[in-house]
Scaffold this motif. Sequence first.
Motif, PDB file in Angstrom:
ATOM      1  N   GLU A  21      -3.192   5.806  -2.291  1.00 65.89           N
ATOM      2  CA  GLU A  21      -4.046   6.918  -1.873  1.00 65.89           C
ATOM      3  C   GLU A  21      -3.198   8.168  -1.721  1.00 65.89           C
ATOM      4  O   GLU A  21      -1.989   8.091  -1.462  1.00 65.89           O
ATOM      5  CB  GLU A  21      -4.758   6.611  -0.551  1.00 65.89           C
ATOM      6  CG  GLU A  21      -3.844   6.522   0.658  1.00 65.89           C
ATOM      7  CD  GLU A  21      -4.612   6.438   1.973  1.00 65.89           C
ATOM      8  OE1 GLU A  21      -5.590   7.199   2.139  1.00 65.89           O
ATOM      9  OE2 GLU A  21      -4.217   5.607   2.820  1.00 65.89           O
TER      10      GLU A  21
ATOM     11  N   TYR B 154      -2.560   6.838  -9.504  1.00 65.59           N
ATOM     12  CA  TYR B 154      -3.622   7.143  -8.549  1.00 65.59           C
ATOM     13  C   TYR B 154      -4.946   6.470  -8.909  1.00 65.59           C
ATOM     14  O   TYR B 154      -5.927   6.599  -8.162  1.00 65.59           O
ATOM     15  CB  TYR B 154      -3.782   8.660  -8.439  1.00 65.59           C
ATOM     16  CG  TYR B 154      -2.536   9.311  -7.875  1.00 65.59           C
ATOM     17  CD1 TYR B 154      -2.297   9.319  -6.506  1.00 65.59           C
ATOM     18  CD2 TYR B 154      -1.571   9.865  -8.714  1.00 65.59           C
ATOM     19  CE1 TYR B 154      -1.141   9.885  -5.983  1.00 65.59           C
ATOM     20  CE2 TYR B 154      -0.417  10.438  -8.202  1.00 65.59           C
ATOM     21  CZ  TYR B 154      -0.202  10.434  -6.833  1.00 65.59           C
ATOM     22  OH  TYR B 154       0.948  10.988  -6.323  1.00 65.59           O
ATOM     23  N   ASN B 155      -4.948   5.710  -9.991  1.00 67.51           N
ATOM     24  CA  ASN B 155      -6.110   4.887 -10.329  1.00 67.51           C
ATOM     25  C   ASN B 155      -5.998   3.490  -9.730  1.00 67.51           C
ATOM     26  O   ASN B 155      -6.931   2.692  -9.839  1.00 67.51           O
ATOM     27  CB  ASN B 155      -6.260   4.779 -11.853  1.00 67.51           C
ATOM     28  CG  ASN B 155      -6.520   6.130 -12.505  1.00 67.51           C
ATOM     29  OD1 ASN B 155      -7.158   7.004 -11.902  1.00 67.51           O
ATOM     30  ND2 ASN B 155      -6.042   6.312 -13.726  1.00 67.51           N
ATOM     31  N   ARG B 156      -4.867   3.192  -9.101  1.00 76.14           N
ATOM     32  CA  ARG B 156      -4.657   1.886  -8.494  1.00 76.14           C
ATOM     33  C   ARG B 156      -5.357   1.809  -7.141  1.00 76.14           C
ATOM     34  O   ARG B 156      -5.438   2.803  -6.400  1.00 76.14           O
ATOM     35  CB  ARG B 156      -3.156   1.618  -8.301  1.00 76.14           C
ATOM     36  CG  ARG B 156      -2.345   1.572  -9.591  1.00 76.14           C
ATOM     37  CD  ARG B 156      -0.873   1.310  -9.274  1.00 76.14           C
ATOM     38  NE  ARG B 156      -0.716   0.071  -8.516  1.00 76.14           N
ATOM     39  CZ  ARG B 156      -0.518  -1.120  -9.056  1.00 76.14           C
ATOM     40  NH1 ARG B 156      -0.457  -1.256 -10.381  1.00 76.14           N
ATOM     41  NH2 ARG B 156      -0.384  -2.197  -8.289  1.00 76.14           N
ATOM     42  N   ASP B 157      -5.806   0.601  -6.790  1.00 75.56           N
ATOM     43  CA  ASP B 157      -6.502   0.407  -5.515  1.00 75.56           C
ATOM     44  C   ASP B 157      -5.574   0.518  -4.314  1.00 75.56           C
ATOM     45  O   ASP B 157      -6.033   0.803  -3.196  1.00 75.56           O
ATOM     46  CB  ASP B 157      -7.185  -0.969  -5.490  1.00 75.56           C
ATOM     47  CG  ASP B 157      -8.335  -1.059  -6.489  1.00 75.56           C
ATOM     48  OD1 ASP B 157      -8.890   0.001  -6.848  1.00 75.56           O
ATOM     49  OD2 ASP B 157      -8.661  -2.190  -6.915  1.00 75.56           O
ATOM     50  N   ASN B 158      -4.268   0.271  -4.515  1.00 75.99           N
ATOM     51  CA  ASN B 158      -3.334   0.274  -3.379  1.00 75.99           C
ATOM     52  C   ASN B 158      -2.644   1.624  -3.182  1.00 75.99           C
ATOM     53  O   ASN B 158      -1.665   1.717  -2.441  1.00 75.99           O
ATOM     54  CB  ASN B 158      -2.271  -0.823  -3.554  1.00 75.99           C
ATOM     55  CG  ASN B 158      -1.296  -0.508  -4.687  1.00 75.99           C
ATOM     56  OD1 ASN B 158      -1.673   0.102  -5.685  1.00 75.99           O
ATOM     57  ND2 ASN B 158      -0.052  -0.942  -4.535  1.00 75.99           N
TER      58      ASN B 158
ATOM     59  N   THR C 198      -9.688  13.027  -6.456  1.00 79.33           N
ATOM     60  CA  THR C 198      -8.252  12.752  -6.398  1.00 79.33           C
ATOM     61  C   THR C 198      -7.499  13.671  -7.351  1.00 79.33           C
ATOM     62  O   THR C 198      -6.420  14.189  -7.016  1.00 79.33           O
ATOM     63  CB  THR C 198      -7.974  11.284  -6.742  1.00 79.33           C
ATOM     64  OG1 THR C 198      -8.634  10.444  -5.793  1.00 79.33           O
ATOM     65  CG2 THR C 198      -6.494  10.989  -6.727  1.00 79.33           C
TER      66      THR C 198
ATOM     67  N   HIS D  89       0.853  -1.188   0.000  1.00 84.20           N
ATOM     68  CA  HIS D  89       0.000   0.000   0.000  1.00 84.20           C
ATOM     69  C   HIS D  89       0.887   1.235   0.000  1.00 84.20           C
ATOM     70  O   HIS D  89       1.892   1.296   0.709  1.00 84.20           O
ATOM     71  CB  HIS D  89      -0.920   0.028   1.218  1.00 84.20           C
ATOM     72  CG  HIS D  89      -1.941   1.121   1.155  1.00 84.20           C
ATOM     73  ND1 HIS D  89      -1.682   2.399   1.613  1.00 84.20           N
ATOM     74  CD2 HIS D  89      -3.213   1.140   0.676  1.00 84.20           C
ATOM     75  CE1 HIS D  89      -2.753   3.154   1.420  1.00 84.20           C
ATOM     76  NE2 HIS D  89      -3.701   2.414   0.857  1.00 84.20           N
TER      77      HIS D  89
ATOM     78  N   ASP E 206     -10.823   9.415 -10.607  1.00 88.60           N
ATOM     79  CA  ASP E 206     -11.608  10.042  -9.544  1.00 88.60           C
ATOM     80  C   ASP E 206     -11.407  11.560  -9.560  1.00 88.60           C
ATOM     81  O   ASP E 206     -10.289  12.042  -9.318  1.00 88.60           O
ATOM     82  CB  ASP E 206     -11.177   9.474  -8.190  1.00 88.60           C
ATOM     83  CG  ASP E 206     -11.912  10.129  -7.031  1.00 88.60           C
ATOM     84  OD1 ASP E 206     -13.104  10.456  -7.192  1.00 88.60           O
ATOM     85  OD2 ASP E 206     -11.279  10.334  -5.979  1.00 88.60           O
TER      86      ASP E 206
END
Length: 711
Positions: free
Chosen positions: A520, A514-518, A488, A376, A485
């Motif tokens: 933020e 920043y489109n990745r799930d891991n 974001t 993450h 998003d």
Amino acid sequence: MRLRDDAWQFKTMSQRQQRQIEARRSWCGLQERDVEVSVMLTRRMISGKRSVEMNVVVRFALVPDDIDMQMRAQPLQHEHRHACEQREHFAESRHPIDYTTIVIERIWTEKDRNPERLHRLSLSPRNTRPQGGADQPVNEGERTICRRSFYLVVPERVRSDQRYLSKEIGMAANPKFEIPHYDVVIIGAGISGMYQLHLLRQLGLSVRVYETGTGVGGTWYWNRYPGARFDSESYSYGYSFSQEVLDEWDWSEHFAAQPEILRYLDFVADKFDLRRDVQFETRIAGMHYDDDSNTWEVIGEQGTLSRCKYLITATGPLSAPQLPNIAGRDTFQGTSFHTAAWPKEGIDLSGKRVGVIGTGATGVQVIQSIAAEVGHLTVFSLDPNYCAPLWNKPIDKEEMKEIRAHYPDYFAKCKETFGSFLHGSDPRSVFDVTDEEREAFFEELYALPGFAIWLANFDDIFTDQRANDLITEFMKRKIRARINDPATAEKLIPRDHGFGLRRVPMETNYYEVYNRDNVEVVDLREVPIKEITSAGITTEEGAHELDVLIYATGFNAVVGALQRIDIRGVGGRPLQEKWEKGPRTLLGIQTNGFPNLFTIVGPHNGATFCNIPRCIEQNVEWVADAVKYLEENKYVRMEANVEAEDEWTRHVYDVAMETLFPTVDSWFMNWNRNLPEKEKNFLLYAGGNPHYRQRCEEIAASGYEGFTLTR
């Protein structure tokens, strides 16, 4: 001062001890010409006069693992201290001081296994005289010094205990001490220091380079973080001075990565045998000018290293890393480091919770490179930047052959453009074309590799706020289109500056990260950091637990590396004091009150806003020509005039005020969020490389007008 190489010999040594010494020499990287124990020695000053109390540093000694002894040096005897105060030079005294006791102050054990740690000892003269030994006056020009003969005596406690150094050190008869003197000392073995060494050698001068690291390369030695690479084309970045290097080196990418860049610089160092004149693992603590002798004293962390006639700083504009001022920074229990101190051996980030503070050029490169590897990734963003696609690609053999054939064209082009890049600005105004034509031109530049969107754009985006607003809105649309998003995306759009008014980070799929799930992003403009804890970072909205914390928080730019050295000029005036309200220089190469000190890529130097190696070569060649002129014409001193310095400094600020750069907080403006005490002032030269080069040539052709030359 350094003890001559053959001064200390081991008296008693078993075959086992000899094998240990050879192993330790190999481990410490010592050359065959180095002795088992070498000594540097510095005199302390008493009431402004020369004293014979000295500090000795033993660089190499075998000691058992269990030694950790500490003793105090014996003080100077009162009557001898008084005698020293009455004499300006040692040689004026006919009273010999020949018997000296070595007292061990600190011994680091071999279990420390750190060759950078030095064994500190002290010499204190005794007013007794053993057999042999005498003063040896040596004339050096108009000054007389005394190279004193000493006896080495090991304290009884040491001699009587076999655990200590009695066998390894033994006795030395009449070792002689002297401070090495070089024609030129260079601080830094990066791109500029390497080339400067090469040119000055060709003049037949004695040159010594001091480098903090263990190898050459400068910024490319230190910055080993994932994603570190050129943002100017590889074939426009490398050296141009050697046809052999151009013919023999093949670049593998249009924008080479750090490992390849470091291999390239090692290749150059090997080709010209540069390392033999470089002293590595040597951090400079001070540089003091001696008015009487017109020489510089170069001081390391353990004392005086050498003296020289000419002193050249090649420390680089981005070489003083700056950590953030955040409460609790030292309490974090995980792994943390600044990107400029990335571990040489690398670090496994797979599956880990990683935090990155900073979204400047370095942060962008790190973030896009590690996102797929980590478990993450939390990006803490306070000052986002407008980033542009790098569009990197490999170079095959056929393309490299074509590039090699066009090297003369590339280098000629770089001499013509504002920043010595392959991209020259469009002389038209944004308002000279229709809206459709302008948008099409922006799209065309956005699709080109490298700095095209920044430096090949309409000329007035740097000088007209309305023009800059148009390219800024274009870049905002690009960011929003690449991040899924919308919330974001807004976190990553700058609010405090327009496009191009800070150095533009070049990226490869950065915004897509920043489109990745891991991944933020925490917008610190809205949610500030409260503190760093043992487990991670706490913001005003909650805690973020981390295994690794990476500081991509930039540098104390341009002046930082110089300010971390105690530089004192004529009359002992500190450079820090002179530049308290901002740098004052002539050509960014010299500053009044600091004779024979040349600052490569210094503040207000044309090389600061430039494809740096192209301007480094100009700087280095100008300095080498100046030194040659001084030597051929029997000058001993070169110093910028106050009037010429004032004129150049005014010119630097006047040119800057014609642009939009002073309207923005950036390192261009000597601004660093973590150094709030710094006074904002423009550090670069915004007049362009062609004008800077022309002015340098005019001054040299006039016999160095604006500089005072003294015989």
